[in-house]
Design an enzyme around this catalytic site. Structure first.
Site, PDB file in Angstrom:
ATOM      1  CG  HIS A  27      -1.777  -1.209   1.333  1.00  0.00           C
ATOM      2  ND1 HIS A  27      -1.321  -2.442   1.748  1.00  0.00           N
ATOM      3  CD2 HIS A  27      -3.093  -1.368   1.051  1.00  0.00           C
ATOM      4  CE1 HIS A  27      -2.322  -3.311   1.729  1.00  0.00           C
ATOM      5  NE2 HIS A  27      -3.408  -2.687   1.309  1.00  0.00           N
ATOM      6  N   PRO A 117      -6.373  -4.745  11.178  1.00  0.00           N
ATOM      7  CG  PRO A 117      -6.908  -6.578  12.503  1.00  0.00           C
ATOM      8  CD  PRO A 117      -5.763  -5.666  12.162  1.00  0.00           C
ATOM      9  CG  ASP A 154     -10.659   8.642   5.118  1.00  0.00           C
ATOM     10  OD1 ASP A 154     -10.918   9.708   5.680  1.00  0.00           O
ATOM     11  OD2 ASP A 154      -9.916   8.548   4.118  1.00  0.00           O
ATOM     12  CB  ILE A 186      -9.003   8.165  -1.104  1.00  0.00           C
ATOM     13  CG1 ILE A 186      -9.076   9.332  -2.096  1.00  0.00           C
ATOM     14  CG2 ILE A 186      -8.754   6.848  -1.843  1.00  0.00           C
ATOM     15  CD1 ILE A 186     -10.063   9.159  -3.238  1.00  0.00           C
ATOM     16  CG  HIS A 258      -5.974   1.585  -0.593  1.00  0.00           C
ATOM     17  ND1 HIS A 258      -6.132   2.056   0.682  1.00  0.00           N
ATOM     18  CD2 HIS A 258      -6.040   0.222  -0.499  1.00  0.00           C
ATOM     19  CE1 HIS A 258      -6.287   1.034   1.514  1.00  0.00           C
ATOM     20  NE2 HIS A 258      -6.242  -0.087   0.824  1.00  0.00           N
ATOM     21  CG  HIS A 465     -28.745 -13.063  26.814  1.00  0.00           C
ATOM     22  ND1 HIS A 465     -29.400 -12.499  25.746  1.00  0.00           N
ATOM     23  CD2 HIS A 465     -28.449 -12.041  27.655  1.00  0.00           C
ATOM     24  CE1 HIS A 465     -29.490 -11.191  25.938  1.00  0.00           C
ATOM     25  NE2 HIS A 465     -28.926 -10.888  27.087  1.00  0.00           N
TER      26      HIS A 465
HETATM   27  C1  LIG Z   1     -11.638  -4.337   9.808  1.00  0.00           C
HETATM   28  C2  LIG Z   1     -11.074  -4.184   8.436  1.00  0.00           C
HETATM   29  N1  LIG Z   1     -11.913  -4.166   7.395  1.00  0.00           N
HETATM   30  C3  LIG Z   1     -11.424  -4.078   6.138  1.00  0.00           C
HETATM   31  C4  LIG Z   1     -10.082  -4.008   5.904  1.00  0.00           C
HETATM   32  C5  LIG Z   1      -9.546  -3.978   4.483  1.00  0.00           C
HETATM   33  N2  LIG Z   1      -9.062  -2.607   4.204  1.00  0.00           N
HETATM   34  C6  LIG Z   1      -7.777  -2.292   4.317  1.00  0.00           C
HETATM   35  S1  LIG Z   1      -7.471  -0.685   4.017  1.00  0.00           S
HETATM   36  C7  LIG Z   1      -9.099  -0.388   3.672  1.00  0.00           C
HETATM   37  C8  LIG Z   1      -9.564   0.980   3.287  1.00  0.00           C
HETATM   38  C9  LIG Z   1      -9.153   1.960   4.299  1.00  0.00           C
HETATM   39  O1  LIG Z   1      -9.376   3.244   3.891  1.00  0.00           O
HETATM   40  P1  LIG Z   1      -8.532   4.377   4.589  1.00  0.00           P
HETATM   41  O2  LIG Z   1      -8.437   4.124   6.018  1.00  0.00           O
HETATM   42  O3  LIG Z   1      -9.115   5.663   4.165  1.00  0.00           O
HETATM   43  O4  LIG Z   1      -7.090   4.187   4.002  1.00  0.00           O
HETATM   44  P2  LIG Z   1      -6.454   4.886   2.710  1.00  0.00           P
HETATM   45  O5  LIG Z   1      -7.095   4.271   1.518  1.00  0.00           O
HETATM   46  O6  LIG Z   1      -6.754   6.326   2.823  1.00  0.00           O
HETATM   47  O7  LIG Z   1      -5.020   4.554   2.815  1.00  0.00           O
HETATM   48  C10 LIG Z   1      -9.840  -1.551   3.817  1.00  0.00           C
HETATM   49  C11 LIG Z   1     -11.296  -1.634   3.575  1.00  0.00           C
HETATM   50  C12 LIG Z   1      -9.245  -4.030   7.033  1.00  0.00           C
HETATM   51  N3  LIG Z   1      -7.931  -3.980   6.929  1.00  0.00           N
HETATM   52  N4  LIG Z   1      -9.768  -4.079   8.276  1.00  0.00           N
HETATM   53 MG   LIG Z   2      -8.476   7.325   3.291  1.00  0.00          MG
END
Ligand SMILES: Cc1ncc(C[n+]2csc(CCOP(=O)(O)OP(=O)(O)O)c2C)c(N)n1
Ligand SMILES: [Mg+2]
Length: 655
Positions: A27, A117, A154, A186, A258, A465
C-alpha cells in the site's frame, strides 16, 4: 539543518513506493500521503529513543492504518532503530523480513502494536493512554510522563469500534492521546462520499474531544496543529488534509494508489515530480544523516529519565511491573487452603470474584472492569476502586456497553506494560469482542477475559444469551487459553494459571448457576495439566467421562449411577483443552483410556470437535442447536443433559 523537510519526507515516499514495487504488493498511497505529517511528528513531537525501543517512558506511536506499514518501517529505519535494516525493507512482505504486510509487534521492537484490522489500533491506543495516566497516578511524573500518538485513516474512523473508543477516551479525558487522521477522502472503493456523509469533527467534539485541522502537506501548518493538540487537555483529533499517493503524477488523489504497486512508469514520474533522482532503496547520505540526527534527540531525555529512575524510591516496583514479573507471595495458596477447609457451593462467577479478591489484593497491577455487567460478571473487588477522569489511580473501569472497545483497550494496557488487565461480559458477547481477542492472541498479550453466563445454565434469558459454539470456537483460536472450571477450587487454580501466563490471553468461562464443590485437595494445581482424573473407576473400567465446568458434577452423578450398575467409570475434568493437548502422549493416553473403554464427552455447548477426545466410537453429549428460554432445570432436561437421559445411552453402548 541543511536538508529540507520535504526531502526527508520524500525519503519515506521513495522507500514506500520502491518496497511495494519490489514486493509487487502493498500500500504505497497512505505512507506517501502522510509522509509530511509523520516527518513533523517524529521531528518535533514524538519522544523516542531508537537505541532503546522499550524505554518505559517513551511516547507510544500507533499506526492504526496498518496497511500503510511502509510508513512505520521507513520511519524506524531512517531514525536509526537496529531493525528494520535497509535489507529488511528491500524484503518487505517476504518470509525472511520483519517487515510484514502489516506491522507486527512481535517482529519489530519499534512496533508497539500489531495493526491491520481497521479501527483496532486506535482503540488499543486508548488503552495505552489509560495505562499511562494510571501509572502516572501511582508513580508520578518523574517516571511516567508520556503521550500516545496515533495515525488513523478514514477506515479507522468509520469502523464501529471507533465510536466505542472515542466515547471511552472522551469520558476518561485522555488528553495525552492525539490522533492524526489521514483525511484524504479516499478508501478502497473510491471517494469517501460513496459511503459516508458524517460530520466527523462534530462527532468527536460531541464526545468531549478537541478537534483541529491542518493542511497535511504544509509543514508549518502541521506543526501548529500538533502543538495545539499537545496543549489541549482533551484528547485531540488532528484532521490532516492530505493527498493519497502524494507525488504520483497521474494516480495521486485516487484509490489507485491505495493498495497496489504504482508501476514503473508512474514511479519514474513520481521521482521526477518529487525531484528524487536516486535509485531504488538509495537514501542520500545527507538525508539519512538528518534523519539519524533527529533519532538521536531522544537520548538526552532518556538519560535524564534513567537518572531519575536510579534514585527513585519506587524504582524496583516500577521495573518489576513494567517487566511483567509477578511479586513473590503465597496469597493464592493461602486462599486455596482456606477454600479447601470448607469448599463452598457457589457459581464459578462467584468463585472468580472470591479468587479475584485475593489476587487483586496481592497484585496491584491487576486492573479490572466490565462492559456494564459488573454485578453479573463479579469482576469488582474491594481492592479495585473506580478509575475515573478525576482519579486515574483507580483500578476498575466502568467500560459501559462497549465490549469490543473494552477488549481492545485491554490489549493496549497489556502492551503498554505495568498492568495486567481483566474485563468481563457475558460469554455470548465474546462475538462482539472477538476481533480484539484475536489480536490479544496474535500479540501474546496477557489479557484475562472474564466471561460469565457460560451456557444454557443461565436459564430464562434464552437463546440470544446462551453460548453454544462460543467455548469451542475460542478454543480454536491459536494462543488463546480457554478455562472452564468446575468448582471454586478449579476456578482459583485457573485464575492462577491465567495470571502466570505472561505471553498470551486467557478466557475464563464461568457459570451463572451454583455448582457443588468437587475438589478438596489443593496441594497441587491439577488444572495445570489441562485435564486430570477427578474420580477413578471402582469397578472394572468401562467408561471415561470427560466433562468441563458445570457438567463435571453431572458426570460425577452419571459415574455413580454406572458404578451402581457394575460399570466402572473414570471422570476426567478438562478445564483447559489447550493445556491438556500440550501434555505428553503417555499422559493423555493414560487419562483418556485405551481400547475397549468408551469415551464420553459432556459439555453444555456444541459437540463439534469433541471427537478429538472421544474418537468416532465415543459418545458426545452437548447442544447442537440454539438454546431456549426456560428455567435451568427444564433446559437441562429438554436438551437431554441429565443423569437419567445420559446413563442409559452409555449402558446401551457398552452393552
Ligand atoms: C476491519 C477491516 N476491514 C477491512 C479491511 C480492508 N481494508 C484495508 S485498508 C481499507 C480501506 C481503508 O481506507 P482508509 O483508512 O481511508 O485508508 P487509505 O485508503 O486512505 O489509505 C480496507 C477496507 C481491514 N484492513 N480491516
Ligand atoms: Mg483514506
Amino acid at each position: 539543518m541543511t536538508v529540507s523537510e520535504k526531502h526527508m519526507a520524500n525519503a519515506i515516499r521513495a522507500l514506500a513506493m520502491d518496497a511495494v514495487e519490489a514486493a509487487n504488493s502493498g500500500h504505497p498511497g497512505m505512507p506517501m500521503g502522510m509522509a509530511d505529517v509523520a516527518t513533523v511528528l517524529f521531528s518535533d513531537f514524538l519522544k523516542f529513543d531508537p537505541k532503546a525501543p522499550k524505554w518505559a517512558d517513551r511516547d507510544r506511536f500507533v499506526l492504526s492504518a496498518g496497511h500503510g506499514s511502509m510508513l512505520i518501517y521507513s520511519l524506524l529505519h531512517l531514525t536509526g532503530y537496529a531493525r528494520p535494516t535497509l535489507e529488511d525493507i528491500r524484503n518487505f512482505r517476504q518470509l525472511s523480513s520483519p517487515c510484514a504486510g502489516h506491522p507486527e509487534n512481535f517482529k519489530l521492537e519499534g512496533v508497539e502494536t500489531t495493526t491491520g484490522p481497521l479501527g483496532q489500533g486506535f482503540a488499543t491506543a486508548v488503552g495505552m493512554a489509560v495505562a499511562e495516566r494510571h501509572l502516572n497516578a501511582l508513580f508520578g511524573d518523574d517516571l511516567v510522563d508520556h503521550k500516545t500518538w496515533v495515525i488513523a485513516g478514514d477506515g479507522c474512523l468509520m469502523e464501529g469500534i471507533n465510536h466505542e473508543a472515542v466515547g471511552l477516551a472522551g469520558h476518561l479525558g485522555l488528553g495525552r492521546l492525539n490522533v492524526l487522521w489521514d483525511d484524504n477522502g479516499i478508501t478502497i472503493d473510491g471517494k469517501t462520499d460513496l459511503s459516508t456523509s458524517e460530520d466527523i469533527p462534530a462527532r468527536y467534539r460531541a464526545s468531549g474531544w478537541h478537534v483541529v485541522s491542518c493542511d497535511g502537506h504544509d509543514f508549518a501548518d502541521i506543526r501548529k496543529a500538533l502543538s495545539e493538540a499537545e496543549a489541549d487537555p482533551r484528547p485531540s483529533l488532528v484532521a490532516c488534509k492530505t493527498i493519497i499517493g502524494y507525488g504520483a503524477p497521474t494516480k495521486q488523489g485516487t484509490s489507485a494508489t491505495h493498495g497496489a504497486p504504482l508501476g514503473d512508469e508512474e514511479i519514474a514520474g513520481t521521482r521526477a515530480a518529487l525531484g528524487w533522482d536516486h535509485d531504488p532503496f538509495v537514501i542520500p547520505e545527507d538525508i539519512l544523516a538528518s534523519w539519524r540526527q533527529l533519532g538521536e534527540k531522544g537520548a538526552a531525555a532518556h538519560a535524564e529519565w534513567d537518572k531519575r529512575l536510579s534514585g527513585h524510591a519506587q524504582a524496583g516496583e516500577f521495573q518489576r511491573r513494567m517487566a511483567g514479573e509477578l511479586p513473590d507471595g503465597k496469597a493464592m495458596q493461602d486462599y486455596l487452603e482456606s477454600l479447601a477447609k470448607d469448599p463452598p457451593k457457589v457459581a464459578t462467577r462467584k468463585a472468580s470474584e472470591m479468587a479475584l479478591g485475593a489476587i487483586t489484593e496481592a497484585l496491584p497491577e491487576m486492573l479490572g472492569g466490565s462492559a456494564d455487567l459488573t454485578g453479573s460478571n463479579n469482576t469488582k473487588t474491594s481492592s479495585t476502586k473506580p478509575l475515573t477522569k478525576d482519579d486515574y489511580s483507580g483500578r476498575y473501569i466502568y467500560y459501559g456497553i462497549r465490549e469490543f472497545g473494552m477488549a481492545a483497550a485491554m490489549n493496549g494496557m497489556a502492551l503498554h506494560g505495568g498492568i495486567i488487565p481483566y474485563g468481563g461480559t457475558f460469554l455470548v458477547f465474546t462475538d462482539y469482542c472477538r476481533g480484539a481477542m484475536r489480536l490479544s492472541a496474535i500479540q501474546n498479550a496477557r489479557v484475562v477475559y472474564v466471561m460469565t453466563h457460560d451456557s444454557i445454565g443461565l436459564g430464562e434469558d434464552g437463546p440470544t444469551h446462551q453460548p453454544i459454539e462460543h467455548v469451542q470456537s475460542l478454543r480454536l483460536m491459536p494462543n488463546m487459553q480457554v478455562f472452564r472450571p468446575a468448582d471454586a477450587i478449579e476456578t482459583a487454580e485457573c485464575w492462577a494459571l491465567a495470571i502466570k501466563r505472561a505471553d498470551g490471553p486467557s478466557t475464563l468461562a464461568l457459570t451463572r448457576q451454583g455448582l457443588p464443590p468437587l475438589r478438596h485437595d489443593v496441594s497441587v494445581n491439577l488444572c495445570e495439566k489441562g485435564g486430570y482424573r477427578l474420580k477413578a473407576a471402582d469397578a472394572e473400567k468401562r467408561v471415561v467421562l470427560i466433562a468441563t465446568g458445570s457438567e463435571v458434577s453431572l458426570a460425577m452423578d452419571i459415574a455413580a449411577k454406572l458404578e451402581a450398575a457394575g460399570h466402572g467409570a473414570d471422570v476426567v475434568s478438562m478445564p483447559c483443552t489447550e493445556l491438556f493437548d500440550a501434555q505428553s502422549a503417555d499422559y493423555r493416553q493414560e487419562l483418556l483410556g485405551s481400547d475397549g473403554v468408551l469415551r464420553v464427552s459432556i459439555e453444555a455447548g456444541t459437540t463439534f470437535g469433541w471427537e478429538r477426545y472421544t474418537g468416532l466410537d465415543g459418545l458426545r453429549f452437548g447442544i447442537d442447536s440454539f438454546g431456549a428460554s426456560a428455567p435451568i432445570e427444564d433446559l437441562y432436561a429438554h436438551f437431554g443433559l441429565t443423569v437419567d437421559a445420559i446413563t442409559p445411552q452409555i449402558i446401551k453402548k457398552i452393552g
